[in-house]
Design an enzyme around this catalytic site. Structure first.
Site, mmCIF file in Angstrom:
data_model
loop_
_atom_site.group_PDB
_atom_site.id
_atom_site.type_symbol
_atom_site.label_atom_id
_atom_site.label_comp_id
_atom_site.label_asym_id
_atom_site.label_seq_id
_atom_site.Cartn_x
_atom_site.Cartn_y
_atom_site.Cartn_z
ATOM 1 N N THR A 17 0.891 -1.282 -0.101
ATOM 2 C CA THR A 17 0.123 -0.120 0.158
ATOM 3 C C THR A 17 0.693 1.193 -0.062
ATOM 4 O O THR A 17 0.374 2.363 -0.612
ATOM 5 C CB THR A 17 -0.947 0.108 1.395
ATOM 6 O OG1 THR A 17 -1.590 -1.089 1.399
ATOM 7 C CG2 THR A 17 -1.945 1.153 1.067
ATOM 8 N N SER A 112 6.137 3.542 8.756
ATOM 9 C CA SER A 112 5.001 4.051 9.240
ATOM 10 C C SER A 112 4.812 3.922 10.849
ATOM 11 O O SER A 112 5.753 4.161 11.625
ATOM 12 C CB SER A 112 3.766 4.020 8.007
ATOM 13 O OG SER A 112 2.828 4.886 8.750
ATOM 14 N N HIS A 113 3.605 3.500 10.991
ATOM 15 C CA HIS A 113 3.090 3.322 12.278
ATOM 16 C C HIS A 113 3.549 1.987 12.949
ATOM 17 O O HIS A 113 3.391 1.434 13.944
ATOM 18 C CB HIS A 113 1.539 3.048 12.327
ATOM 19 C CG HIS A 113 1.105 2.276 11.525
ATOM 20 N ND1 HIS A 113 1.273 2.402 9.798
ATOM 21 C CD2 HIS A 113 0.452 1.159 11.594
ATOM 22 C CE1 HIS A 113 0.601 1.481 9.207
ATOM 23 N NE2 HIS A 113 0.227 0.745 10.296
ATOM 24 N N ASP A 276 1.996 9.258 14.228
ATOM 25 C CA ASP A 276 2.629 8.078 14.023
ATOM 26 C C ASP A 276 4.236 8.325 13.881
ATOM 27 O O ASP A 276 4.686 9.297 13.958
ATOM 28 C CB ASP A 276 1.910 7.177 13.086
ATOM 29 C CG ASP A 276 2.027 7.782 11.735
ATOM 30 O OD1 ASP A 276 2.507 9.048 11.313
ATOM 31 O OD2 ASP A 276 2.224 6.837 10.589
ATOM 32 N N ASP A 278 6.055 8.143 11.182
ATOM 33 C CA ASP A 278 6.728 9.182 9.979
ATOM 34 C C ASP A 278 5.781 10.310 10.151
ATOM 35 O O ASP A 278 5.874 11.136 9.061
ATOM 36 C CB ASP A 278 6.728 8.597 8.843
ATOM 37 C CG ASP A 278 5.253 8.145 8.171
ATOM 38 O OD1 ASP A 278 4.428 7.590 8.962
ATOM 39 O OD2 ASP A 278 5.371 7.813 7.167
ATOM 40 N N ASP A 280 2.479 11.168 9.387
ATOM 41 C CA ASP A 280 1.481 11.517 8.488
ATOM 42 C C ASP A 280 0.189 11.073 9.102
ATOM 43 O O ASP A 280 -0.813 11.460 8.528
ATOM 44 C CB ASP A 280 1.773 10.859 7.192
ATOM 45 C CG ASP A 280 1.851 9.257 7.121
ATOM 46 O OD1 ASP A 280 1.610 8.743 8.237
ATOM 47 O OD2 ASP A 280 2.225 8.884 6.035
ATOM 48 N N ARG A 281 0.098 10.226 10.085
ATOM 49 C CA ARG A 281 -1.242 10.212 10.661
ATOM 50 C C ARG A 281 -1.734 10.997 11.751
ATOM 51 O O ARG A 281 -0.773 11.389 12.364
ATOM 52 C CB ARG A 281 -1.546 8.492 11.342
ATOM 53 C CG ARG A 281 -1.298 7.555 10.090
ATOM 54 C CD ARG A 281 -1.281 6.076 10.422
ATOM 55 N NE ARG A 281 -1.213 5.148 9.516
ATOM 56 C CZ ARG A 281 -1.831 3.881 9.604
ATOM 57 N NH1 ARG A 281 -2.492 3.659 10.791
ATOM 58 N NH2 ARG A 281 -1.577 3.147 8.554
ATOM 59 N N LYS A 375 -0.672 12.444 3.462
ATOM 60 C CA LYS A 375 -1.385 12.767 4.604
ATOM 61 C C LYS A 375 -0.662 13.312 5.715
ATOM 62 O O LYS A 375 0.572 13.307 5.563
ATOM 63 C CB LYS A 375 -2.135 11.589 5.096
ATOM 64 C CG LYS A 375 -1.494 10.456 5.668
ATOM 65 C CD LYS A 375 -2.219 9.227 5.724
ATOM 66 C CE LYS A 375 -1.593 8.000 6.101
ATOM 67 N NZ LYS A 375 -0.939 7.360 5.307
HETATM 68 C C1 G16 Z 1 -0.427 3.464 4.338
HETATM 69 C C2 G16 Z 1 -1.054 4.162 3.340
HETATM 70 C C3 G16 Z 1 -2.675 4.574 3.541
HETATM 71 C C4 G16 Z 1 -3.421 3.355 4.029
HETATM 72 C C5 G16 Z 1 -2.627 2.797 5.095
HETATM 73 C C6 G16 Z 1 -3.402 1.220 5.487
HETATM 74 O O1 G16 Z 1 -0.273 4.480 5.599
HETATM 75 O O2 G16 Z 1 -0.499 5.256 2.851
HETATM 76 O O3 G16 Z 1 -3.070 5.064 2.490
HETATM 77 O O4 G16 Z 1 -4.575 3.538 4.404
HETATM 78 O O5 G16 Z 1 -1.282 2.630 4.681
HETATM 79 O O6 G16 Z 1 -3.151 0.532 4.516
HETATM 80 P P1 G16 Z 1 -3.597 -1.133 4.591
HETATM 81 O O7 G16 Z 1 -4.994 -1.060 5.148
HETATM 82 O O8 G16 Z 1 -3.025 -1.721 3.456
HETATM 83 O O9 G16 Z 1 -2.785 -1.755 5.848
HETATM 84 P P2 G16 Z 1 0.876 4.771 6.398
HETATM 85 O O10 G16 Z 1 0.532 5.658 7.377
HETATM 86 O O11 G16 Z 1 0.957 3.359 6.742
HETATM 87 O O12 G16 Z 1 1.915 5.081 5.313
#
Ligand code: G16
Length: 542
Positions: A17, A112-113, A276, A278, A280-281, A375
Site C-alpha cells: 500500500t 510508518s506506524h 505516528d 513518520d 502522517d497519521r 497525509k
Molecule cells: C498507508 C497508506 C494509507 C493506508 C494505510 C493502511 O499508511 O499510505 O493510504 O490507508 O497504509 O493500509 P493497509 O490497510 O493496506 O494496511 P501509512 O501511514 O502506513 O503510510
C-alpha cells in the site's frame, strides 16, 4: 569512485500500500536495500543533474540506509540531494520539500506506524515530483525491474556527516543538509491563524500532543510549544528514538490509551492529539470524546473554510473506499464533488494535482489537503485547533453538532493480525465467488442491496485498479467491507470495516459496538471469519 556492483535479484520487492516494508533483518540481507533503491533509480523519470529529497522517520537502520541512498544517488546522475539533518524528515515535510525544491522525487525511509528496532519493521518509499507516493504504474515497474536486476551503482566515498547543516560534495553531487522543521513550519503558518490559536492557548485552553517517540517530536515542539506558545511539556514523548521507546507508534485507541485516558478525565486537558512513526497519521481526542478518523475527515471538510488557507472554500473531497460515508453527506449537502478511491494515499495525487479535490482522508487515521501530497498528522491537529478557536466550542460540541446536522455514521474497523496468508486468501476468494448471488439475500433485518469487488478508474489518467476490497452494501446505507492490508510484514492482516448510518439524533448517543452489533455478527456470518481464521475476536478495533 563510482562502483558497479554485481547482484542477484530478490523476488519479494513488490511495494505494498505504501512502499516496500519488511522486517529489519530482512532488509539487512546483503544488497537488499541497494537492489530496491537501484530499481527505483532505474525507473524514476528525471533530468540529468536533478534534485532528490531523502529523509526518514529516524527508526532503527534509518542512518545506514540514508548513507547508502546518498552514495547511490551520487552514482546515478543526481546533481543534488536535499536531506534532513540527522536523516530526519517527516513524510509530509519530505513531500513539502520535494515540491518546494522542484525535486524529481524523494526517498522516504519509514515503516510508518509499524514498530521499529533491530527486529522491528523498516521500509523504503519513493515519492514523485508532485510530492506524493509513486502511483501504481511506477511501483509495478520498480517491482519488475527488481526481478531482473543484475547490478547497482554506488560511490565508494563515505556520505557526509548529516548532523551539520549546509552543503558538501560527494562525487559530482551536492549534499545539502537542511533543518527538517523550518520549511514545514513556514508552510503551516500560511494555512492557519496562528495568532488566534495562540490566543486560545494563552487564555487557558489546555492541550497535549503525544509524539510517541517518533518523528513529530521536533515538529510538535517547534510549532505547538514554540510558535503557538503552549507550555513546555505539552508535547510528550517528544524525543525521536530508534525503537520508539519500545512502543508502537500507531495513534489509535490501543497504543495511545494513556492520552485517551487523560482526555476522559474531567480535570484533564481540553484537547489531545497524537501522530505516528513518520508523522502522517493523526488521532484527535476532545474532552470526553475520541474523534473517529472518518468523522474527522467529514468535520474538517465541513469546517475547513474557517482556516485562512481554505477561506475560499474547498473544491471537493476524496476518501478511500473503506472510509465511512460521513464525508459523502457533507459533499452532498454542500454541493461538492466526492471521490471514492482505493486504499493508499497515492490514489489522491492525480485528483489533487488536477484541482478536483482539496481535502482527502482515510479511515486509517490519515487526513490531508492540497498543501502537500501526503497525509499530514500535524496539519490535521492544527486545522482542528483553528476550527476550535474559531468556533469557540469544545471538540465534543463540534462533533455532536456535526452529527445532528448530517446524521451520525457509526463505524468500526476490526483487524485480525498475523493470520495465515492462505486462510486470508481463501476467505477473500470465497467472498468473491459468492458476490454474484449475494444481492437480495437477507441476514436478520439486513438485506443485501449490492455486492462487488471494488475497482477504480482514475478520472484523470484513466488507469484501472481492480481487486481493491469486497463491499457488501445493505439497503439503508449500511456496509461491510473486507480487504487484506498491504502494509503488514508478517502473515496477513484481515481488515473488516463496518458502518451504519443513523439520521435520527435521538439515537446518536449509543456506543458504536452496540449500534453496529447486528452488522458485526453478520460480518462473521458472511465472511466466515471464525471458521476460516480460527479467531473469535479481532486483535484491534479502531
Ligand atoms: C498507508 C497508506 C494509507 C493506508 C494505510 C493502511 O499508511 O499510505 O493510504 O490507508 O497504509 O493500509 P493497509 O490497510 O493496506 O494496511 P501509512 O501511514 O502506513 O503510510
Amino acid at each position: 569512485m563510482i562502483l558497479t556492483v554485481a547482484t542477484s535479484p530478490f523476488d519479494d520487492q513488490k511495494p505494498g500500500t505504501s512502499g516496500l516494508r519488511k522486517k529489519v533483518p530482512h532488509f539487512k540481507q546483503p544488497h537488499y536495500a541497494e537492489n530496491f533503491l537501484q530499481s527505483i533509480f532505474d525507473v524514476a523519470e528525471r533530468d540529468a543533474g536533478a534534485t532528490l529529497v531523502i529523509g526518514g522517520d529516524g527508526r532503527f537502520f534509518n542512518r545506514e540506509v540514508i548513507q547508502i541512498a546518498i552514495r547511490m544517488a551520487a552514482a546515478n546522475g543526481f546533481g543534488r540531494v536535499v536531506v534532513g539533518q540527522d536523516g530526519i524528515l517527516s513524510t509530509p515535510a519530505a513531500s513539502n520539500l520535494i515540491r518546494k525544491r522542484k525535486a524529481a522525487g524523494g526517498i522516504v525511509l519509514s515503516a510508518s506506524h509499524n514498530p521499529g528496532g533491530p527486529d522491528g519493521d523498516f521500509g523504503i518509499k519513493y515519492n514523485i515530483a508532485n510530492g506524493g507516493p509513486a502511483p501504481e504504474a511506477i511501483t509495478e515497474a520498480t517491482y519488475q525491474r527488481s526481478r531482473a536486476l543484475a547490478e547497482y551503482r554506488i560511490s565508494d566515498a563515505p556520505a557526509p556527516d548529516l548532523s551539520i547543516l549546509g552543503e558538501t560534495m560527494i562525487e559530482a553531487m551536492v549534499v545539502e543538509v537542511v533543518d527538517p522543521v523550518a520549511d514545514y513550519a513556514e508552510l503551516m503558518q500560511t494555512l492557519f491563524d496562528f495568532d488566534k490559536i495562540a490566543a486560545m492557548i494563552a487564555g487557558g485552553f489546555r492541550l497535549e500532543f503525544d509524539a510517541m517517540h517518533a518523528v513529530t517530536g521536533p515538529y510538535g515542539k517547534a510549532i505547538i510549544e514554540g510558535l503557538l506558545g503552549a507550555p513546555a511539556g505539552t508535547v510528550v514523548n517528544g524525543i525521536p528514538l530508534e525503537d520508539f521507546g519500545g512502543g508502537h507508534p500507531d495513534p489509535n485507541a490501543v497504543y495511545a490509551a494513556d492520552l485517551i485516558a487523560k482526555l476522559m478525565d474531567e480535570d484533564g486537558p481540553d484537547f489531545g492529539a497524537a501522530s505516528d512513526g513518520d508523522g502522517d497519521r493523526n488521532l484527535i481526542v476532545g474532552k470526553g470524546i475520541v474523534v473517529s478518523p472518518s468523522d474527522s475527515l467529514a468535520i474538517l471538510a465541513a469546517n475547513a473554510h474557517l482556516a485562512p488557507g481554505y477561506a475560499k472554500g474547498i473544491a471537493g473531497i476524496a476518501r478511500s473506499m473503506p472510509t465511512s460515508q460521513a464525508a459523502d453527506r457533507v459533499a452532498a449537502k454542500r454541493g461538492l464533488p466526492l471521490f471514492e478511491t482505493p486504499t493508499g494515499w497515492k490514489f489522491f495525487g492525480n485528483l489533487l494535482d488536477a484541482g478536483k479535490v482539496t481535502i482527502c482522508g482515510e479511515e486509517s487515521a490519515g487526513t490531508g489537503s492540497d498543501h502537500v501530497r501526503e497525509k499530514d498528522g500535524l496539519w490535521a491537529v492544527l486545522l482542528w485547533l483553528n476550527v476550535v478557536a474559531e468556533r469557540g466550542e469544545s471538540v465534543k460540541a463540534i462533533v455532536e453538532s456535526h452529527w445532528s446536522e448530517f446524521g451520525r455514521t457509526f463505524y468500526q474497523r476490526h483487524d485480525y493480525e498475523e493470520i495465515d496468508s492462505k486462510a486470508a486468501a481463501g476467505l477473500i476468494g470465497s467472498l468473491r465467488d459468492r458476490l454474484a448471488s449475494m444481492s437480495g439475500q437477507r441476514f436478520g433485518t439486513l438485506v443485501v442491496s449490492e455486492a462487488d469487488d471494488f475497482s477504480y478508474k482514475d478520472p484523470i489518467d484513466g488507469s484501472i485498479s481492480t481487486g481493491q476490497g469486497v463491499r457488501i452494501l445493505f439497503s439503508g446505507g449500511s456496509r461491510i467491507v473486507y480487504r487484506l492490508s498491504g502494509t503488514g510484514t508478517k502473515g496477513a492482516t484481515l481488515r473488516v470495516y463496518i458502518e451504519r448510518y443513523e439520521p435520527d439524533s435521538t439515537r446518536h448517543n449509543v456506543a458504536p459496538q452496540e449500534a453496529l452489533a447486528e452488522l458485526i455478527d453478520t460480518a462473521d456470518v458472511i465472511g466466515e471469519i471464525k471458521k476460516r481464521t480460527g479467531r473469535s475476536e479481532p486483535d484491534v478495533i479502531t
